[in-house]
Motif scaffolding. Sequence first.
Motif, PDB file in Angstrom:
ATOM      1  N   VAL A  77      -0.422   5.352  -0.706  1.00 39.10           N
ATOM      2  CA  VAL A  77      -0.845   4.400  -1.751  1.00 39.10           C
ATOM      3  C   VAL A  77       0.263   4.207  -2.785  1.00 39.10           C
ATOM      4  O   VAL A  77       0.412   3.112  -3.345  1.00 39.10           O
ATOM      5  N   ARG A  78       1.066   5.240  -3.008  1.00 44.50           N
ATOM      6  CA  ARG A  78       2.198   5.069  -3.947  1.00 44.50           C
ATOM      7  C   ARG A  78       3.182   4.041  -3.390  1.00 44.50           C
ATOM      8  O   ARG A  78       3.779   3.278  -4.137  1.00 44.50           O
ATOM      9  N   ARG A  79       3.360   4.072  -2.069  1.00 46.36           N
ATOM     10  CA  ARG A  79       4.239   3.071  -1.445  1.00 46.36           C
ATOM     11  C   ARG A  79       3.634   1.663  -1.586  1.00 46.36           C
ATOM     12  O   ARG A  79       4.345   0.694  -1.827  1.00 46.36           O
ATOM     13  N   VAL A  80       2.327   1.575  -1.418  1.00 42.22           N
ATOM     14  CA  VAL A  80       1.669   0.259  -1.552  1.00 42.22           C
ATOM     15  C   VAL A  80       1.787  -0.235  -3.003  1.00 42.22           C
ATOM     16  O   VAL A  80       2.076  -1.405  -3.242  1.00 42.22           O
ATOM     17  N   ASP A  81       1.593   0.670  -3.963  1.00 41.33           N
ATOM     18  CA  ASP A  81       1.732   0.287  -5.386  1.00 41.33           C
ATOM     19  C   ASP A  81       3.125  -0.279  -5.656  1.00 41.33           C
ATOM     20  O   ASP A  81       3.285  -1.145  -6.513  1.00 41.33           O
TER      21      ASP A  81
END
Length: 225
Positions: free
Chosen positions: A196-200
Motif C-alpha cells: 500500500v505504501r507503493r500504491v500511495d
Amino acid sequence: MNDHAKRYVLYGAPGSGATPVHAALTLIGIPIETVDVAPWKGEAERDKLAHVNPMRQAPVLVLPSGEVITESAAILMWLAERHPEAALAPPADHPLRAQYLRWMAYVPSSIYSMYWVRDEPSRLAADAESEKVILERTRERIAECWRMMDAQVPRGTPYLLGAKLGVLDLYVAVVSRWTPGRHRFYREAPRMAEVVRRVDAEPRLADFWAARFPFTPGWEGPETA
Ligand SMILES: N[C@@H](CCC(=O)N[C@@H](CS)C(=O)NCC(=O)O)C(=O)O
C-alpha cells in the motif's frame, strides 16, 4: 445525446468506496463525472443515491449507456476485464487468477461489510452501551481479517499479484485507510503494508490522491488503535 449521457458517472464522496474505482478509471484514462455523496453521514445523503441504487450505498458507476453497476469489487473487476491494456488484473488463464478472485471477494465480504455496521451501529444495537461494544468488536474483527489476509497473500513481488499495480492493490490501499487506520494495518499486515505504501507513492496517481483522498496530517489514523 447530451454530455452527461456520454460519460461515466461515479457516485461516492472522496475517501469512500468510490475511491479505488476512481483510481482505476484514472489509471485506465477514462474521464468521468463525479457525484460526491457521503452515505455514511445519514439519511439525507443516502436518499441522494436512491435513484441509482435502492441500497442507497456508494459506489455506484453509471455507464454511458445508462446501465448501473454497484458493488465495489464487481465494478473494479469489470473495469479490469474491459480494459486489459491497463493490466489491472491477472487474465483468466493466469496462475494467480484464483488468488485474485479470492481476495477481491474477501475484502468486501469480510472487511467492507463491517462498515455498514460501524457507520451507524444503532441499526443493530439497542442502546449506547451495545453500540460501544459493536464499535470495539468490529474494529478488532477488521484488524483480524487484515492479519489473516496478510498471512496468505502471495509474497516477493512489488504488488499483491505480481510486478504491476492492479485493482486489488487499489482496493486494499483505500480500505486499509479506514478504521482502525493505517498504523494498525501496518502492524497487522506487514506484507500488504509494503504494497500500500507503493500504491500511495504511485506517480500516475499523485494528482488523484491529492484531489480525492489526500495525505493530510494524521491521515494514517491513531498510532495506538
Ligand atoms: N457492498 C458494497 C458496500 C458499499 C458501502 O457500504 N458503502 C458505504 C460508503 S463507503 C455506504 O454507502 N454506506 C451507507 C450505509 O451505511 O448505509 C460495495 O462493496 O460497494
